[in-house]
Design a protein around this motif. Structure first.
Motif, short mmCIF file in Angstrom:
data_model
loop_
_atom_site.label_atom_id
_atom_site.label_comp_id
_atom_site.label_asym_id
_atom_site.label_seq_id
_atom_site.Cartn_x
_atom_site.Cartn_y
_atom_site.Cartn_z
N ALA A 1 -14.79 -14.51 3.03
CA ALA A 1 -14.99 -14.00 1.81
C ALA A 1 -14.16 -13.16 0.98
N ARG A 2 -13.26 -12.42 1.76
CA ARG A 2 -12.22 -11.74 1.33
C ARG A 2 -10.67 -11.86 2.18
N ASP A 3 -9.74 -11.82 1.52
CA ASP A 3 -8.55 -11.57 2.29
C ASP A 3 -8.48 -10.32 3.04
N LEU A 4 -7.73 -10.39 4.08
CA LEU A 4 -7.55 -9.06 4.78
C LEU A 4 -5.96 -8.57 4.53
N LEU A 5 -5.89 -7.64 4.22
CA LEU A 5 -4.66 -7.07 3.97
C LEU A 5 -4.33 -5.94 5.16
N PHE A 6 -3.42 -6.28 5.94
CA PHE A 6 -3.10 -5.31 7.18
C PHE A 6 -1.77 -4.48 6.71
N VAL A 7 -2.09 -3.18 6.79
CA VAL A 7 -0.94 -2.30 6.33
C VAL A 7 -0.79 -1.03 7.23
N ASP A 8 0.40 -0.42 7.03
CA ASP A 8 0.57 0.91 7.74
C ASP A 8 0.30 1.92 6.87
N GLY A 9 -0.69 2.69 6.76
CA GLY A 9 -1.18 3.72 5.81
C GLY A 9 -0.12 4.84 5.96
N ARG A 10 0.66 5.00 6.58
CA ARG A 10 1.64 5.95 6.58
C ARG A 10 2.79 5.71 5.55
N LYS B 1 -9.96 -6.90 1.81
CA LYS B 1 -10.57 -5.75 2.61
C LYS B 1 -8.87 -5.10 3.32
N ILE B 2 -8.99 -4.09 2.92
CA ILE B 2 -7.56 -3.33 3.35
C ILE B 2 -7.93 -2.66 4.92
N VAL B 3 -7.23 -3.37 5.87
CA VAL B 3 -7.20 -2.80 7.17
C VAL B 3 -6.12 -1.98 7.70
N ARG C 1 -9.11 9.84 -1.60
CA ARG C 1 -8.22 9.72 -2.51
C ARG C 1 -8.32 8.96 -3.52
N HIS C 2 -8.80 7.55 -2.97
CA HIS C 2 -8.82 6.23 -3.93
C HIS C 2 -10.25 5.62 -4.06
N ARG C 3 -11.31 6.41 -3.46
CA ARG C 3 -12.53 5.96 -3.81
C ARG C 3 -12.89 4.55 -3.61
N ARG C 4 -12.46 4.27 -2.32
CA ARG C 4 -12.72 2.91 -1.97
C ARG C 4 -12.61 2.66 -0.50
N PRO C 5 -13.25 1.59 0.10
CA PRO C 5 -13.28 1.54 1.50
C PRO C 5 -11.92 1.06 2.22
N PHE C 6 -11.61 1.93 3.27
CA PHE C 6 -10.48 1.44 4.11
C PHE C 6 -10.76 1.38 5.32
N PHE C 7 -10.73 0.22 6.23
CA PHE C 7 -10.89 -0.07 7.50
C PHE C 7 -9.74 0.34 8.30
N PHE C 8 -10.09 0.52 9.58
CA PHE C 8 -8.96 0.82 10.57
C PHE C 8 -9.30 -0.32 11.81
N LEU D 1 0.16 -9.62 14.91
CA LEU D 1 0.71 -8.98 13.97
C LEU D 1 1.69 -7.96 14.28
N ARG D 2 3.00 -7.79 13.99
CA ARG D 2 3.77 -6.54 14.39
C ARG D 2 4.47 -6.22 13.27
N LEU D 3 4.10 -6.96 12.19
CA LEU D 3 5.14 -6.42 10.84
C LEU D 3 4.17 -6.18 9.67
N THR D 4 4.38 -5.27 9.01
CA THR D 4 3.43 -4.90 7.87
C THR D 4 4.26 -4.92 6.48
N PRO D 5 3.50 -4.84 5.32
CA PRO D 5 2.11 -5.40 5.15
C PRO D 5 2.00 -7.04 5.53
N ALA D 6 0.71 -7.55 5.92
CA ALA D 6 0.52 -8.76 6.31
C ALA D 6 -0.75 -9.12 5.59
N LEU D 7 -0.66 -10.24 4.97
CA LEU D 7 -1.79 -11.04 4.25
C LEU D 7 -2.42 -11.99 5.00
N VAL D 8 -3.63 -11.99 5.33
CA VAL D 8 -4.53 -13.18 6.19
C VAL D 8 -5.55 -13.70 5.04
#
Length: 219
Positions: free
Chosen positions: A128-137, A153-155, A167-174, A186-193
């Protein structure tokens, strides 16, 4: 020693052949000093120790440390191991199919998939949604993820999800324990799935830390 063994064997045979009651134990009395068996009550020791810790304040300190550790774990979980920023754009396909280890049945016994069957969930459903894997730091990666137009979905693979949600008033998954990162390699970010037919396309997209896209909340 040669004579002792036949003698002992003969005695054992005689005892075994004796009628019930022929051999009885005798009370030989008490010889020497004796003491009752004294084993400390483990539960009593634990209770006494807890009471002592409560009186000294040590128990309260331990409880506060446990609460602080729990808060830290919630605020900033352990990062997925070995992640690093992407330096060039790369794309690859990932097959999400799995081989069933044992029969899968419904509650009434109907067979859904037999052991050894290869199952691809994307053959029966869509992502249903793309997955965006990011380093939140990295603020640049968060800004990149929030600026995407497609539903996603931001993971986080690292960072502070609760702080970002406030801060952004939207869901963040971990990705707890880095399980998804390991599954997708996955070893490099950001990555779009994103879904590509019956497979997933994984794209590593470099983000310049100097870039600051608009991070306003997007529906």
């Amino acid at each position: 020693m040669r004579r002792a063994f036949p003698t002992m064997l003969a005695a054992a045979l005689l005892l075994a052949a004796a009628p019930p009651g022929a051999v009885s134990a005798k009370d030989l009395g008490v010889r020497g000093a004796t003491w009752p068996v004294a084993e400390p009550d483990l539960l009593a020791q634990i209770e006494a120790r807890l009471i002592e810790m409560q009186r000294s304040g040590a128990l309260a300190r331990l409880q506060e440390e446990a609460r602080a550790n729990a808060r830290r774990t919630l605020e900033e979980p352990d990062a997925a191991p070995g992640i690093a920023p992407a330096r060039e754009e790369r794309s690859r396909l990932f097959d999400p199919a799995i081989t069933v280890a044992r029969d899968i049945r419904t509650s009434d016994g109907t067979l859904i998939a037999a052991a050894g069957t290869r199952v691809n969930p994307l053959e029966r459903m869509t992502l249903a949604r793309d997955l965006l894997f990011v380093d939140g730091r990295r603020e640049a990666e968060i800004a990149w993820a929030l600026s995407r137009d497609r539903p996603a979905k931001i993971v986080l693979l690292a960072g502070r999800p609760l702080e970002l949600m406030r801060r952004h008033r939207r869901p963040f998954f971990f990705d707890q324990g880095g399980r998804l990162a390991a599954r997708f390699g996955l070893r490099l970010t950001p990555a779009l799935v994103a879904q590509d037919g019956t497979r997933l396309r994984i794209t590593e997209i470099p983000v310049d830390d100097r870039e600051r896209p608009n991070t306003e909340e997007k529906e």
